[in-house]
Write a protein that holds these residues in place. Structure first.
Motif: not given
Length: 956
Positions: A289, A534-535, A721, A734, A940-942, A945-946
């Protein structure tokens, strides 16, 4: 009225100062999900007749989950008052001194009384009752101990129950090659239902596990050095279940078994020790995360030679047991010195005595024999010249290093022991500290040991911290010989020196300590930080250190995405609560607070201390930690005892409440950022387009002059989202759901609310805003934490955050996009109620026509009312399993949107905390056909998340 008496004796284990005014955040549905008391207590056999008039503990449970060394502990204690009159019940427990309390809640007579963590203030107004730090009358054995006592007393109505819920967190330290978790089991009476559960979830294989007999004496974990290869017998009723990387240990003695241990209920400390397999090379790096943690504990390295000077107090107060045990410990320690080491001994009282004048000698049989003779002849007398003893020891090391160039690859240590305060020579603590720092000159590390209750532990601690060492306390009635030997064993085998660990600079931020003077065998270096993006696919890690006269460099590229998936898979089925699933982030917060407070203790500037205090305070508030810079405030109950009632949210108008408070900030740089603090505007315009309550969604179509509403029945933990326009305006919103049981006789199985709203902005620069019912975290150039119960406003770089205390938060982006988040608090919540947030779109001018999300997709759409054809109506009835009573079928109302026909019925919905009512067309089945795709496409995952997903293109 129920009265509360609270006595909390907490002292900072590392900081040498008292805690006071403690407070907690309220989130018991997650932390205590497995610890709810039974609705009916078990009958407890009588013990002593006079105890019948006191509330009796019927249930005492402690549950700990250790995830990669980070421990979450939840304590639940339920007691019953069997008599008709109100009686005082006392909840008392010892917790590790290194732990931070993160939650405390009382449930009395079926009502919930939470507490909060706030910044420490000189005076708090209102009906809140704060705890007071103990004065001079506090017992000395609480100061700097390894365990602290938490105690609270509350009046329990007659024929009623009270449940006390306490949560705390700590990072387990590795000592002598083992991690140790201690649970105090001292309910002070025999309990019919008593259980301790310790769950261990590790990334690497668990190679060692033991549960020794209950510990009642004051014994440090470092003392258990004898016979490490043999495992002691576990306490009675202990059950251990192990897999390769997990372990569950339970201790649940019945009353008879408890009585065999201790009839007064003071069973002792339940200890679990374990260790894990070490990865070769640069260590174990875990990612989750957006945060990472790095565990580094190399093995199979040759020991680094050490130069050690023992500085021993021989003042008159050391006479008797203290000096005898000190001598015995030194005799044993001398045997453990290695042939390549050099050493000397200094004793101090009124006079300073040096065994070998002006030098350090090598370890030889003759030198060891002569040193033992010198120690044996030491005789306690006179006063305590602490300054003189340290100056002499530091000078010996400095002179030796200056005259021996080959010592460059060695480690220099001063081991300093005293049982009192300075009484001879320099007696001012500030002067002793400055003199010590000047004498040591960063050429050696000072490790201080205090024996008994008369020691100035704050002085010893500061001396150690300012000179790359650490401090250890030995209790008055403890086995000093064993504890001294154990402490030396921790630092007696240095493996590395001058350790530098670096990470890709533009990949990480807010990284904890990366430079370490020494690494000792059996310990562990732990570093944590936040990922800037994070990506990012990989993280470059480099470690440089010295081993004797050799330089060591290790480096590697860590695949972040693979690591994150690996950690998620490891904990997915084993960790239940959201808090525990964020263990790496909370570990980072824990370490950061510890380091900030240590830096504050070392600081010599009042301005710097204030800055460090503010930073530590903001992080403590973010993670709800009770620390020396925060306070715990407990709501004083003021209720009717005859029957329970349901409490709704606060009645005050959330849009009319005004207070003014300057926010505090955690700065990445020491320079004060350009922050303007303004008075928020009183009137806030909120549109109908919103997601509030359970959650209920409302979409306003102004061009069509109508509103549409729908529900989303998501799962607790889902992140939905709400708005995404990341490619154009750079805005994404989110919301995370939290669960609650449904009311009695409800058609729903559960309720869900928004517990967290995150707003991500990428233009003109990247900013993150995280909003909970308690706080707002703004993470941009600097990290700022704003409490939701105080009015404040911040504006910078086109981003404005305005808070009306205990009411609402307005976030404005570039003046053209505005969101309002309503804060819903419950004073005494029913079981199906949770503190939550409501999300409203105030202005969407800056959002593009490509906006999407559960709400964003409707911003530029039009809708019209039409009739559903009869054949479609029949088809829908068959799909829904219903049959119309009317023959023939008549057309039903439908909405026409994007060439789709959506069945809808007329309905009314309340918004703005029930102050306004909206006529809307309601769409069933999770907004089927109204939204593009299905609602699962918007999970979405977290929270941060964008990334654009199927929700932007999955149209029907």
């Amino acid at each position: 009225m129920i009265t509360i008496i609270l006595l909390l004796c907490l002292y900072a284990p590392v900081l040498g100062e008292e805690y006071g005014n403690l407070e907690f955040n309220y989130n018991i549905d997650k932390i205590f999900s497995d610890l709810e008391p039974d609705s009916v207590g078990h009958r407890v056999p009588r013990q002593v007749n006079k105890l019948e008039s006191k509330p009796h503990i019927i249930d005492f449970k402690v549950k700990t989950t250790i995830i990669s060394r980070y421990a979450f502990t939840a304590v639940s204690c339920t007691m019953i008052n069997r008599v008709s009159a109100a009686k005082e019940g006392v909840f008392q427990i010892q917790i590790p001194a290194a732990a931070y309390i993160s939650n405390f809640t009382m449930i009395i007579g079926g009502r919930v009384y939470p507490s909060e963590v706030r910044e420490k203030e000189k005076k708090l107004k209102g009906k809140k009752k704060e705890t007071k730090k103990p004065g001079n009358g506090a017992k000395a054995d609480n100061i700097e101990s390894e365990m602290e006592t938490f105690r609270i007393a509350a009046s329990i109505p007659g024929k009623n129950k009270a449940t006390f819920l306490l949560a705390y967190e700590e990072l387990l330290q590795r000592r002598l090659g083992k991690y140790e978790h201690v649970t105090s089991v001292r309910p002070q009476q025999l309990v019919s239902k008593l259980s301790v559960e310790v769950n261990i979830v590790e990334h690497s294989e668990i190679t060692y596990l033991e549960t020794p007999q209950l510990r009642n004496g004051r014994t440090s974990s470092s003392t258990n050095t004898a016979n490490l290869n043999s495992k002691p017998e576990a306490p009675l009723s202990t059950v251990v279940n192990r897999t390769k990387t997990t372990c569950k240990v339970t201790f649940s003695p019945n009353i008879m078994q408890q009585a065999r241990i201790a009839r007064n209920g003071m069973l002792g400390d339940f200890v679990v020790r374990y260790d894990v397999e070490r990865e070769l090379g640069i260590g174990d790096i875990q990612v989750l995360n957006g945060y990472f943690v790095h565990y580094f504990a190399p093995k199979d390295l040759p020991a680094v030679p050490k130069n050690v000077v023992f500085v021993i107090d021989t003042s008159a107060s050391m006479v008797g047991t203290k000096i005898r045990q000190t001598k015995e410990a030194l005799f044993t320690i001398l045997k453990d010195l290695r042939p390549e080491d050099h050493f000397n001994i200094v004793s101090f009282s009124n006079r300073i005595k040096v065994w070998q004048q002006g030098k350090l000698v090598p370890v030889t049989p003759d030198n060891i024999r002569d040193a033992k003779k010198f120690i044996y002849l030491l005789s306690p007398t006179g006063g305590t010249n602490i300054n003189g003893g340290i100056q002499t020891g530091a000078a010996l090391l400095s002179d030796y290093k200056a005259s021996h160039r080959r010592t460059q690859g060695s480690v220099s240590l001063i081991i300093f022991l005293t049982d009192g305060r300075p009484t001879v020579g320099e007696t001012q603590s500030s002067n002793i500290l400055s003199n010590t720092k000047e004498a040591v000159q960063e050429q050696s590390c000072l490790f201080s040991i205090g024996i008994g209750n008369d020691v100035d532990y704050r002085l010893l601690e500061r001396m150690a911290l300012e000179n790359c060492g650490m401090m250890r306390r030995i209790y008055e009635d403890a086995d000093a010989r064993t504890m001294l030997k154990g402490f030396y064993d921790e630092i007696g085998t240095p493996l590395l020196s001058d350790i530098h660990i670096d990470y890709t600079e533009d990949t990480v931020e807010y990284v904890t300590q990366k430079l370490f003077t020494n690494y000792f065998n059996g310990s562990e270096i732990v570093i944590a930080g936040k990922l800037s993006d994070q990506s990012t696919d990989s993280l470059h890690v480099q470690m440089k250190a010295s081993n004797s006269d050799k330089s060591i460099m290790l480096e590697t590229d860590v695949p972040l995405q693979d690591k994150a998936k690996e950690v998620e898979k490891n904990i997915k089925s084993l960790v239940n609560t959201t808090t525990e699933k964020d263990y790496i982030e909370r570990l980072w917060g824990y370490l950061s607070v510890k380091e900030l407070l240590q830096s504050r203790l070392r600081s010599e500037s009042s301005r710097e201390r204030e800055t460090l205090s503010d930073q530590a305070k903001n992080l403590s508030l973010t993670y709800n930690f009770v620390t020396p810079v925060t306070s715990m405030v407990i709501e004083q109950p003021d209720i009717q005892m005859d029957k329970p009632r349901d409490d709704d949210a606060d009645d005050a108008d959330p849009l009319d409440e005004e207070h003014r408070e300057k926010p505090q900030s955690l700065h990445r740089n020491t320079k004060q950022p350009d922050v303007s603090v303004k008075k928020p505007e009183k009137k806030i315009i909120i549109s109908k387009t919103s997601a509030d309550g359970d959650p209920h969604f409302v979409v306003d179509f102004p061009l069509s002059k109508m509103a549409v509403c729908f529900n989303i029945n998501g799962e607790p933990g889902d992140v939905l989202r709400l708005v995404t326009d990341h490619k154009n305006s750079g805005v994404t919103v989110n919301g995370k759901l939290v669960g609650a049981p449904a009311p009695v006789n409800s058609h729903k199985k559960q309720r869900t609310y928004f517990s967290t709203i995150t707003i991500m902005v990428s233009k003109p620069q990247r900013s993150y805003i995280e909003i909970t019912p308690r706080k707002v975290i703004l993470d941009s150039k600097d990290r700022m934490v704003l409490p939701c119960d105080k009015t404040s406003a911040v504006e910078r770089d086109g981003l404005a955050v305005s808070i009306v205390g205990k009411s609402n938060i307005t976030v404005t982006v570039q003046g053209s996009v505005s969101f309002v988040i309503l804060v819903h608090h419950y004073k005494n919540p029913a079981p199906y109620q949770r503190d939550h947030l409501g999300f409203y779109i105030s202005s969407s001018k800056g959002l593009s026509s490509d906006s999407h999300g559960l709400l964003g997709q409707f911003l530029y759409q039009e809708v019209s009312i039409t009739e559903m054809p009869v054949n479609v109506t029949i088809h829908e009835s068959l799909l829904n399993g219903t049959k119309s009573n009317q023959e023939p079928q008549s057309p039903s109302t439908a909405l026409k949107l994007k060439d789709r026909l959506v069945p809808a019925v007329k309905k009314q919905r309340k918004i703005h905390s029930g102050r306004h009512q909206v006529d809307c067309w309601f769409v069933k089945n999770n907004a089927a056909k109204l939204i593009d795709g299905v609602y699962q496409d918007y999970v979405v995952s977290h929270l941060f998340d964008t990334a654009t997903g199927s929700d932007t293109s999955n149209e029907l």
